[in-house]
Design a protein around this motif. Structure first.
Motif, PDB file in Angstrom:
ATOM      1  N   GLN A 595       0.813  -1.221   0.000  1.00 54.76           N
ATOM      2  CA  GLN A 595       0.000   0.000   0.000  1.00 54.76           C
ATOM      3  C   GLN A 595       0.848   1.274   0.000  1.00 54.76           C
ATOM      4  N   ILE A 596       2.119   1.139   0.378  1.00 52.48           N
ATOM      5  CA  ILE A 596       2.947   2.329   0.560  1.00 52.48           C
ATOM      6  C   ILE A 596       3.662   2.736  -0.719  1.00 52.48           C
ATOM      7  N   SER A 597       3.999   1.775  -1.548  1.00 50.44           N
ATOM      8  CA  SER A 597       4.845   2.068  -2.709  1.00 50.44           C
ATOM      9  C   SER A 597       4.140   2.985  -3.705  1.00 50.44           C
ATOM     10  N   LYS A 598       4.973   3.715  -4.459  1.00 51.85           N
ATOM     11  CA  LYS A 598       4.460   4.643  -5.471  1.00 51.85           C
ATOM     12  C   LYS A 598       4.497   4.021  -6.867  1.00 51.85           C
ATOM     13  N   HIS A 599       4.712   2.711  -6.901  1.00 51.85           N
ATOM     14  CA  HIS A 599       4.819   2.058  -8.199  1.00 51.85           C
ATOM     15  C   HIS A 599       3.482   2.051  -8.925  1.00 51.85           C
ATOM     16  N   VAL A 600       3.565   2.169 -10.245  1.00 54.00           N
ATOM     17  CA  VAL A 600       2.370   2.098 -11.081  1.00 54.00           C
ATOM     18  C   VAL A 600       2.276   0.679 -11.630  1.00 54.00           C
ATOM     19  N   LEU A 601       1.312  -0.093 -11.136  1.00 52.33           N
ATOM     20  CA  LEU A 601       1.159  -1.488 -11.552  1.00 52.33           C
ATOM     21  C   LEU A 601       0.062  -1.626 -12.591  1.00 52.33           C
ATOM     22  N   THR A 602       0.337  -2.363 -13.638  1.00 49.63           N
ATOM     23  CA  THR A 602      -0.691  -2.695 -14.630  1.00 49.63           C
ATOM     24  C   THR A 602      -0.743  -4.207 -14.782  1.00 49.63           C
ATOM     25  N   HIS A 603      -1.906  -4.706 -15.150  1.00 48.97           N
ATOM     26  CA  HIS A 603      -2.100  -6.143 -15.306  1.00 48.97           C
ATOM     27  C   HIS A 603      -2.647  -6.444 -16.692  1.00 48.97           C
ATOM     28  N   LYS A 604      -2.115  -7.482 -17.282  1.00 47.02           N
ATOM     29  CA  LYS A 604      -2.649  -7.945 -18.558  1.00 47.02           C
ATOM     30  C   LYS A 604      -2.691  -9.462 -18.552  1.00 47.02           C
ATOM     31  N   HIS A 605      -3.770  -9.997 -19.077  1.00 47.65           N
ATOM     32  CA  HIS A 605      -3.878 -11.449 -19.236  1.00 47.65           C
ATOM     33  C   HIS A 605      -4.025 -11.739 -20.721  1.00 47.65           C
ATOM     34  N   TYR A 606      -3.202 -12.617 -21.202  1.00 46.51           N
ATOM     35  CA  TYR A 606      -3.226 -12.976 -22.613  1.00 46.51           C
ATOM     36  C   TYR A 606      -3.972 -14.293 -22.767  1.00 46.51           C
ATOM     37  N   ILE A 607      -5.098 -14.220 -23.407  1.00 42.21           N
ATOM     38  CA  ILE A 607      -5.902 -15.426 -23.627  1.00 42.21           C
ATOM     39  C   ILE A 607      -5.990 -15.651 -25.130  1.00 42.21           C
ATOM     40  N   PHE A 608      -5.438 -16.737 -25.566  1.00 45.24           N
ATOM     41  CA  PHE A 608      -5.480 -17.066 -26.990  1.00 45.24           C
ATOM     42  C   PHE A 608      -6.702 -17.933 -27.233  1.00 45.24           C
ATOM     43  N   LYS A 609      -7.717 -17.317 -27.760  1.00 47.19           N
ATOM     44  CA  LYS A 609      -8.974 -18.038 -27.948  1.00 47.19           C
ATOM     45  C   LYS A 609      -8.852 -19.062 -29.064  1.00 47.19           C
ATOM     46  N   ASN A 610      -9.221 -20.252 -28.726  1.00 41.69           N
ATOM     47  CA  ASN A 610      -9.239 -21.316 -29.725  1.00 41.69           C
ATOM     48  C   ASN A 610     -10.679 -21.532 -30.164  1.00 41.69           C
ATOM     49  N   SER A 611     -11.033 -20.871 -31.244  1.00 43.43           N
ATOM     50  CA  SER A 611     -12.400 -21.045 -31.734  1.00 43.43           C
ATOM     51  C   SER A 611     -12.555 -22.457 -32.269  1.00 43.43           C
ATOM     52  N   ALA A 612     -13.709 -23.000 -32.024  1.00 39.51           N
ATOM     53  CA  ALA A 612     -13.966 -24.381 -32.453  1.00 39.51           C
ATOM     54  C   ALA A 612     -13.806 -24.489 -33.969  1.00 39.51           C
ATOM     55  N   ILE A 613     -12.990 -25.393 -34.361  1.00 36.84           N
ATOM     56  CA  ILE A 613     -12.748 -25.588 -35.799  1.00 36.84           C
ATOM     57  C   ILE A 613     -13.830 -26.506 -36.349  1.00 36.84           C
ATOM     58  N   LYS A 614     -14.564 -25.957 -37.267  1.00 38.82           N
ATOM     59  CA  LYS A 614     -15.605 -26.765 -37.890  1.00 38.82           C
ATOM     60  C   LYS A 614     -14.970 -27.537 -39.034  1.00 38.82           C
ATOM     61  N   GLU A 615     -14.857 -28.807 -38.835  1.00 36.33           N
ATOM     62  CA  GLU A 615     -14.223 -29.640 -39.847  1.00 36.33           C
ATOM     63  C   GLU A 615     -15.274 -30.119 -40.850  1.00 36.33           C
ATOM     64  N   ASP A 616     -15.191 -29.592 -42.058  1.00 32.61           N
ATOM     65  CA  ASP A 616     -16.089 -30.050 -43.108  1.00 32.61           C
ATOM     66  C   ASP A 616     -15.674 -31.454 -43.532  1.00 32.61           C
ATOM     67  N   LEU A 617     -16.666 -32.276 -43.747  1.00 29.65           N
ATOM     68  CA  LEU A 617     -16.372 -33.637 -44.176  1.00 29.65           C
ATOM     69  C   LEU A 617     -15.743 -33.611 -45.569  1.00 29.65           C
ATOM     70  N   MET A 618     -14.722 -34.436 -45.725  1.00 26.08           N
ATOM     71  CA  MET A 618     -13.988 -34.469 -46.990  1.00 26.08           C
ATOM     72  C   MET A 618     -14.860 -35.047 -48.098  1.00 26.08           C
ATOM     73  N   VAL A 619     -14.789 -34.409 -49.235  1.00 26.18           N
ATOM     74  CA  VAL A 619     -15.515 -34.888 -50.416  1.00 26.18           C
ATOM     75  C   VAL A 619     -14.510 -34.999 -51.568  1.00 26.18           C
ATOM     76  N   ILE A 620     -14.456 -36.163 -52.196  1.00 25.95           N
ATOM     77  CA  ILE A 620     -13.520 -36.391 -53.300  1.00 25.95           C
ATOM     78  C   ILE A 620     -14.298 -36.772 -54.559  1.00 25.95           C
ATOM     79  N   LYS A 621     -14.045 -36.028 -55.628  1.00 26.55           N
ATOM     80  CA  LYS A 621     -14.693 -36.351 -56.897  1.00 26.55           C
ATOM     81  C   LYS A 621     -13.996 -37.543 -57.539  1.00 26.55           C
ATOM     82  N   LYS A 622     -14.764 -38.319 -58.246  1.00 25.96           N
ATOM     83  CA  LYS A 622     -14.219 -39.517 -58.889  1.00 25.96           C
ATOM     84  C   LYS A 622     -13.594 -39.138 -60.233  1.00 25.96           C
ATOM     85  N   GLU A 623     -12.272 -39.158 -60.247  1.00 22.54           N
ATOM     86  CA  GLU A 623     -11.504 -38.801 -61.441  1.00 22.54           C
ATOM     87  C   GLU A 623     -11.266 -40.060 -62.293  1.00 22.54           C
TER      88      GLU A 623
END
Length: 909
Positions: A595-623
């Protein structure tokens, strides 16, 4: 703002002390480099640099000895131990090194703190005896040996001291005792021609403390403590714990003040606390902060790693705008791949058994980039050879037919003693050096090579000087202990550019900006350590440091960094683990709640959001290439498993049948489920083969039972490539296979005993036919039927399964045959119907039963193809009507395979 070192030199000049005519004792060599720089800036003419010692170097100078590291002392300690012990109580060198390294650390600590050995060991023996008191007058052999060890520890200590003196070898604690003894001599003070300046020290052991006090009292020294007056006044603050104690206890300070109090901690500072999930996230945050540093402030900035294991990822993340940086820590060899490669070679021999070398160890070696350097393309082909031949153990001659490499044959050569193992390793290193020098851009690997070569040379010297080292496991242990002691030093200008360092390197140095990583509990401070046999009670009794004192050391280093800093960033890992990790250091919480110090404290939290990856089903044309390959399959034949793999997932069918991509074959160390099934199938085939076409009688089963072991052994060797008899898990699987076969034979015997007529018509019969598929043309189909028999005149087509099967897998709704080509759960029903359909195209019959015998749930017996009726299934005899309906679905499935408009669409499996 002047630095701590500049303030000291200024104070010495104010006291009319010539700064080039004194001896300096500093916390580390690195401080000595910066002190030399400060001295050079104050002097305008060439001079001889004054003596600058680190604390340990000063102790060596006083004692006139050179300290030997603990690892080199182990053989001498073992010799001392043997002088005390003999006979059945004597541990082998392998057993000895298990406890000796910790005991040596305790000896060091005892002697540094000038503990009376006799009193200490008597107390220790009594404590251990109290810990293992027993009502019985006759304690167990283990307890007796345990107590005996502690009571004899003082004898080991005394014998070790005597041998050290005889051989003029000194361990760290002994050097401190000798230095203190010299300081106690009357001539010591007279020998001190120049004053000694102690600076930036903190947690002193008893020997250091008494030596410094002696010099202070005789006015032969000055001590400069780097501690802030604000922290000194806070009696509860652990960062000033030691210096506060010195001020209170030292006689010198009864009428004198501590030198050079600083009062800068309380000045306003920008302190940023960053939380990031995981080590790589912390590195990314640090990289962002480094990129923001102005070019003219780089030399005044330090990046501090509380966890030094983050050094390599940090170096990869240094921003492009930082052109110059200096790494002070060095990189431990045990973090580099070459040391692991050499350890793998040593381990290969330590784990060798009579059958040869374990395949996983061999693959670890062959898959290394260094093996590729030595063997070129041979390394990959040898790994393939191991997998193709299912080699669990590799004999020295296993590769004779596929490789002529001399270095490989030398590595695989059986060894008789530890000297031969060292020779193999040295030859490998020499060959690597020869090959690397021929190539470009291998400088880092060559540096690693030189470091590891030095370690192996040290290891060789230890072995040559100690005949007790006979076990290969001891060599492996010593190598693992030696490797971390060797660092690869980075080449750089110590006082130029950004400074990257460990926490201990920051002592007595000041920076305008600091970035510290891994500011977490259990790292800063490190917490309780168990690397000692001395209990906390004993440490309190003899004034030895406990974990509490070690916490105070960390507190001092942490807060000292804040004395003269302007901007400080602390990054902690928010990612939790099973042990409750993710907690920020208590020091950060203290900063937040101050409580006594004159320091200026800042806080940051880094949250790397992992958005749900919607995996489209693979479709292969018959060559066109798809249809070309499909025509090839149609010509060679579709099997039930191929068609049902399409039902399960068209993409799997495409990969395995069209592209012909198979799963990577690995060594089958333990018999896989499909191999077990093959063994059972093969054994049953051979057991029943002599009785095909014959009405089985009871006496036939006596012969069949007698043949079970013989045929099982033959099937085991044919289906599972291994030179050894079944062991471990394989032995269990072998016995389970035997059990299933016996149950099958017994089941058939029971049918005969019950008066039923059993005729085996064929076993493992291959059926094939060419059918005309509408719109497609001629298509071949085939299948291997495990067993066709006739029970009381009724034809049965049977498929064996080693996995579990129930009626629902073999039954369908009579109104819904389309499910056979839509639902993979009905694959077994599809399979038995296709076998019956194939049989009908080869042999004429009116009706038949087709089904599964599951060894996994054998109690259910024969599970026939059935129609669903309500919630149950009723056996359905397969006749022309059923086969016609099946044929329509078979045609539809093959037509779908050929339909260009229906793409191959992935199914979630």
């Amino acid at each position: 703002m002047n630095s701590f070192l500049e303030n000291i030199l200024q104070d010495l000049e104010n006291k009319q002390i010539e700064i080039t005519k004194v001896c300096y004792v500093v916390p580390s060599r690195r401080v000595g480099i910066f002190l030399s720089r400060c001295l050079a800036q104050r002097i305008n003419q060439p001079i001889f640099l004054p003596k600058i010692y680190s604390v340990e170097e000063y102790v060596e100078y006083l004692a006139q000895v050179e300290i030997v590291n603990d690892l080199d002392l182990l053989p001498l300690f073992y010799k001392a131990y043997k002088n005390v012990e003999n006979g059945e109580n004597l541990d082998s060198f392998d057993e000895f090194i298990g406890w000796a390294t910790t005991i040596l650390k305790d000896f060091n600590e005892m002697d540094r703190y000038l503990v009376d050995p006799e009193q200490f060991f008597n107390y220790l023996g009594s404590i251990k005896e109290m810990d293992h008191w027993a009502l019985s007058k006759n304690p167990t052999l283990m307890v007796s040996k345990y107590l005996r060890f502690w009571k004899k520890l003082h004898l080991y200590y005394n014998a070790f001291q005597e041998l050290c003196l005889e051989n003029k070898i000194v361990y760290q604690g002994m050097a401190y005792k000798l230095a203190f003894a010299k300081a106690e001599q009357s001539s010591f003070i007279n020998d001190q021609e120049e004053k000694t300046i102690f600076l930036g020290l903190n947690a002193l052991n008893t020997a250091e403390s008494k030596i410094i006090q002696k010099l202070l009292e005789e006015e032969k020294a000055h001590v400069y403590w780097d501690i802030d007056s604000y922290l000194m006044k806070l009696s509860y603050h652990e960062s000033a714990k030691f210096i506060r104690k010195f001020k209170k206890d030292w006689k010198y300070y009864q009428n004198k003040e501590l030198n050079l109090y600083t009062d800068t901690y309380h000045t306003p500072k920008n302190i940023a606390i960053h939380g990031a999930a995981g080590n790589l996230s912390m590195i990314q945050v640090a990289a962002q902060l480094m990129a923001q540093i102005p070019q003219d402030e780089l030399e005044k900035t330090a990046v501090i790693l509380a966890d030094e294991r983050l050094l390599l990822p940090l170096l990869d993340a240094i921003p492009e705008n930082i052109k110059h940086f200096n790494v002070t820590m060095g990189l431990s060899l045990d973090q580099l791949p070459l040391s692991a490669f050499i350890y793998d070679i040593i381990k290969l021999h330590t784990e060798a058994i009579e059958e040869g070398y374990y395949y996983k160890g061999m693959i670890n070696i062959l898959e290394s980039s260094f093996a590729h350097t030595l063997l070129e393309n041979d390394s990959r082909s040898l790994v393939k050879f191991i997998r193709d031949n299912n080699l669990i153990y590799i004999a020295p001659s296993s590769f004779d037919a596929v490789s002529k490499s001399a270095i490989l044959h030398m590595i695989l050569k059986p060894i008789k003693n530890v000297g031969e193992l060292i020779k193999i390793v040295q030859t490998v290193l020499q060959q690597l050096k020869t090959e690397m020098l021929k190539q470009e851009n291998r400088r880092l690997e060559i540096e690693q090579l030189l470091g590891v070569t030095e370690v192996v040379q040290n290891l060789s010297t230890i072995i040559d000087n100690n005949e007790e080292i006979k076990d290969l496991k001891t060599v492996a242990y010593l190598y693992k202990q030696l490797v971390p002691l060797k660092n690869l030093d980075f080449i750089g200008e110590p006082v130029r550019g950004l400074q990257i360092m460990g926490l201990l390197e920051t002592r007595a140095l000041d920076y305008k900006n600091t970035i510290m990583l891994s500011v977490n509990e259990s790292i800063l401070p490190a917490g309780k350590s168990t690397a000692s046999y001395i209990s906390n009670d004993m440490k309190y009794q003899f004034d030895l440091p406990t974990y509490s004192e070690k916490d105070s050391v960390y507190a001092y280093h942490f807060y000292r960094l804040l004395h003269r800093v302007e901007k400080a960033a602390f990054i902690y890992n928010t990612e939790g683990d099973t042990l409750g990790g993710g907690e920020k250091s208590r020091f950060l919480t203290q900063l937040e709640t101050d409580q006594i110090s004159k320091h200026v404290l800042t806080h940051k939290h880094y949250i790397f959001k992992n958005s749900a990856i919607k995996e489209d089903l693979m479709v292969i044309k018959k060559e066109p290439s798809y249809f070309e390959r499909l025509d090839q399959i149609a010509a060679s034949g579709f099997s039930p498993s191929a068609l049902t793999s399409y039902v399960r997932n068209p993409i799997d069918f495409y990969a395995s049948k069209i592209l012909r991509i198979s799963d990577m074959e690995d060594v089958e160390e333990n018999i896989a489920a499909n191999t077990m099934g093959s063994i059972i199938h093969e054994a049953l085939d051979k057991l029943y083969q002599p009785y095909v076409g014959k009405v089985l009688i009871k006496e036939d089963f006596d012969t069949i039972k007698n043949q079970i072991k013989t045929e099982l052994d033959i099937a085991y060797n044919e289906c599972y490539t291994s030179d050894s008899a079944p062991l471990g898990k394989n032995k269990i699987i072998y016995e389970v296979s035997s059990h299933y076969i016996k149950k099958m034979v017994q089941s058939d015997l029971e049918l005969v005993k019950n008066g039923q007529e059993l005729i085996i018509k064929s076993v493992e019969r291959k059926l094939e036919a060419v059918i005309e598929v509408p719109q497609i043309g001629k298509v071949k189909i085939h299948g291997m039927v495990d067993r066709i028999d006739q029970l009381d005149g009724k034809l049965r087509i049977i498929d064996y399964k080693s996995g579990a099967t129930d009626k629902g897998n073999v039954g369908i709704d009579p109104e819904d045959f389309t499910i056979l080509r839509e639902d993979y759960k009905k694959a077994k029903a599809f399979q038995v119907l296709m076998y019956t359909y194939l049989y009908s195209l080869n042999d004429t019959f009116t009706e038949a039963s087709a089904g599964i015998i599951s060894f996994k749930n054998f109690d259910k017996g024969y599970i026939p193809f059935a129609f669903k009726a309500g919630r149950s299934y009723t056996e359905k005899t397969i006749d022309t009507t059923v086969l016609e309906k099946f044929e329509l679905e078979l045609f539809a499935l093959i037509q779908e395979l050929y339909n260009k408009e229906i793409h191959l669409t992935e199914k979630p499996v």
